[in-house]
Design an enzyme around this catalytic site. Structure first.
Site, PDB file in Angstrom:
ATOM      1  N   CYS A 191      11.426  38.202   6.147  1.00  0.00           N
ATOM      2  CA  CYS A 191      11.869  37.011   6.899  1.00  0.00           C
ATOM      3  C   CYS A 191      12.612  37.339   8.202  1.00  0.00           C
ATOM      4  CB  CYS A 191      12.745  36.137   6.011  1.00  0.00           C
ATOM      5  SG  CYS A 191      14.045  37.049   5.166  1.00  0.00           S
ATOM      6  N   HIS A 211      18.518  32.071   8.695  1.00  0.00           N
ATOM      7  CA  HIS A 211      19.136  33.333   9.110  1.00  0.00           C
ATOM      8  C   HIS A 211      19.418  33.302  10.612  1.00  0.00           C
ATOM      9  CE1 HIS A 211      18.095  34.766   5.261  1.00  0.00           C
ATOM     10  NE2 HIS A 211      17.103  35.603   5.546  1.00  0.00           N
TER      11      HIS A 211
END
Ligand code: A2P
Length: 349
Positions: free
Chosen positions: A130, A243
């Site tokens: 990711c 994130h």
């Protein structure tokens, strides 16, 4: 009539699995059939999809019969057990785990960067890590204009990266701490609520954790730049979802901030978020649930005339995982093409 495809989601009850369902519906993926697979823990569950209650099936030897595409997000060990079996049954597996990413014969694909690689698959296509996907989407458009020689990244990674149960654990920890109780840990090694810790994946002899090495090695593979120098420090922070990353880029000569801003303002998958007056830049709360990687705070590196600094936030579950995988599936089914030039697996009409 255009082709439709029989899709199975392996890990359908998880955080990424749930997002797969939402994306298949909202992006009108040409589905002929949808199969939901998970572990024996989920036996008996049903999940609503497009107004229908679909039973969750326990994955077994027969699960991949008559399936065209498997979207897998049930962890590397589960993928290692089932991916080859799914391919043998005739399916193409788009795998969100780390199990096959660095295998030379398995393409590692970010559709905004290397879509053509998807068509070289031999049954398995890997979805990158990711943090790597988010960084690749932001850095690639700049690298196209002037080659990036070195990347120094620091990540601020949310609980969602460790799955749905980890998100619940962080919420429970926050509640416990606010009530004066001690925070219980099960998924995470340490309390994450009101805390942070360096990413807890396995450390190597050089002192880098697996997550950091994924950013290094996967980025080189996706960009096809084995010579690129990359280093990263990955940190888990008490954010529920999405994130963030601080990224320092070094080029062979100066790269103007204005040019970088102009390029990123219409780069695919990127949204430029900058209001210097208001000190307003990408934030994980605003990136959550969005498809684009939010990029901003682009400035020259004070310490290096050839350096640029940038900051990004991106939804780890969406572009960092499920959306990227669904985009790969969309590449394969585009314009009624067979799923692979070699295999020509037929979808239903
Ligand atoms: P289950 O809910 O039955 O445990 P997350 O990343 O959010 O933790 O989700 C992980 C997903 O992977 C869940 O859907 C989980 O199913 C599934 N999963 C985990 N282990 C296995 C396994 N051994 N076989 C099949 N599915 C698994």
């Amino acid at each position: 009539m255009s082709k439709t495809y029989r899709v199975a989601i392996l890990g359908a009850t998880g955080a990424v699995g749930t997002e797969f369902l939402e994306l298949l519906a909202s992006r009108h993926f040409p589905l002929a059939e949808l199969k939901l697979l998970a572990s024996p823990r989920s036996a008996g569950r049903t999940i609503e999809f497009a107004g229908e209650n679909i039973p969750v099936e326990v994955v077994d030897e027969n699960a991949f019969k008559n399936v065209d595409i498997v979207l897998a997000s049930a962890g590397a060990s589960t993928s290692r057990v089932w991916a080859d079996k799914a391919v043998a049954a005739g399916a193409v597996v788009i795998d969100n785990s780390s199990a096959f990413r660095m295998e030379p014969t398995v393409p590692l694909v970010v559709p905004e960067v290397n879509p053509q690689a998807a068509f070289t698959h031999k049954g398995i296509i890997a979805n990158p890590n990711c943090t790597t996907i988010l960084m690749a989407v932001a850095v690639w458009p700049l690298h196209q204009v002037q080659a990036v020689q070195r990347i120094v990244a620091a990540t601020y990674q949310s609980a969602s990266g460790a799955g749905a149960r980890a998100m619940e654990e962080m919420k429970e920890q926050a509640q416990a701490i606010l009530q004066g109780e001690s925070a219980k840990t099960d998924i995470f090694p340490y309390p994450l609520a009101f805390n942070l810790f360096p990413h807890n994946s396995k450390l190597n002899d050089l002192g880098y954790c697996e997550e950091e090495m994924k950013m290094v090695n996967e980025t080189k593979k996706i960009f096809a730049t084995p010579e690129m120098r990359i280093t990263a420090t990955c940190v888990r922070v008490p954010v529920l979802r999405a994130h963030s990353e601080a990224i320092n880029l070094e080029f062979g000569s100066p790269f103007s901030v204005e040019k970088a801003r102009e390029i990123l303002s219409h780069a695919p998958g990127v949204k430029l978020v900058e209001d210097w007056q208001a000190n307003y830049f990408p934030m994980p709360m605003e990136a959550s649930g969005k498809d684009d990687v939010l990029v901003g705070r682009i400035r020259q590196d004070l310490s290096n005339p050839n350096g640029l600094e940038l900051w990004l936030s991106g939804d780890q579950i969406r572009k960092g995982a499920a959306l990227n995988a669904v985009q790969i599936a969309e590449l394969l089914v585009k314009e009624n093409s067979p799923l692979t030039p070699e295999l020509a697996i037929s979808g239903q009409n």
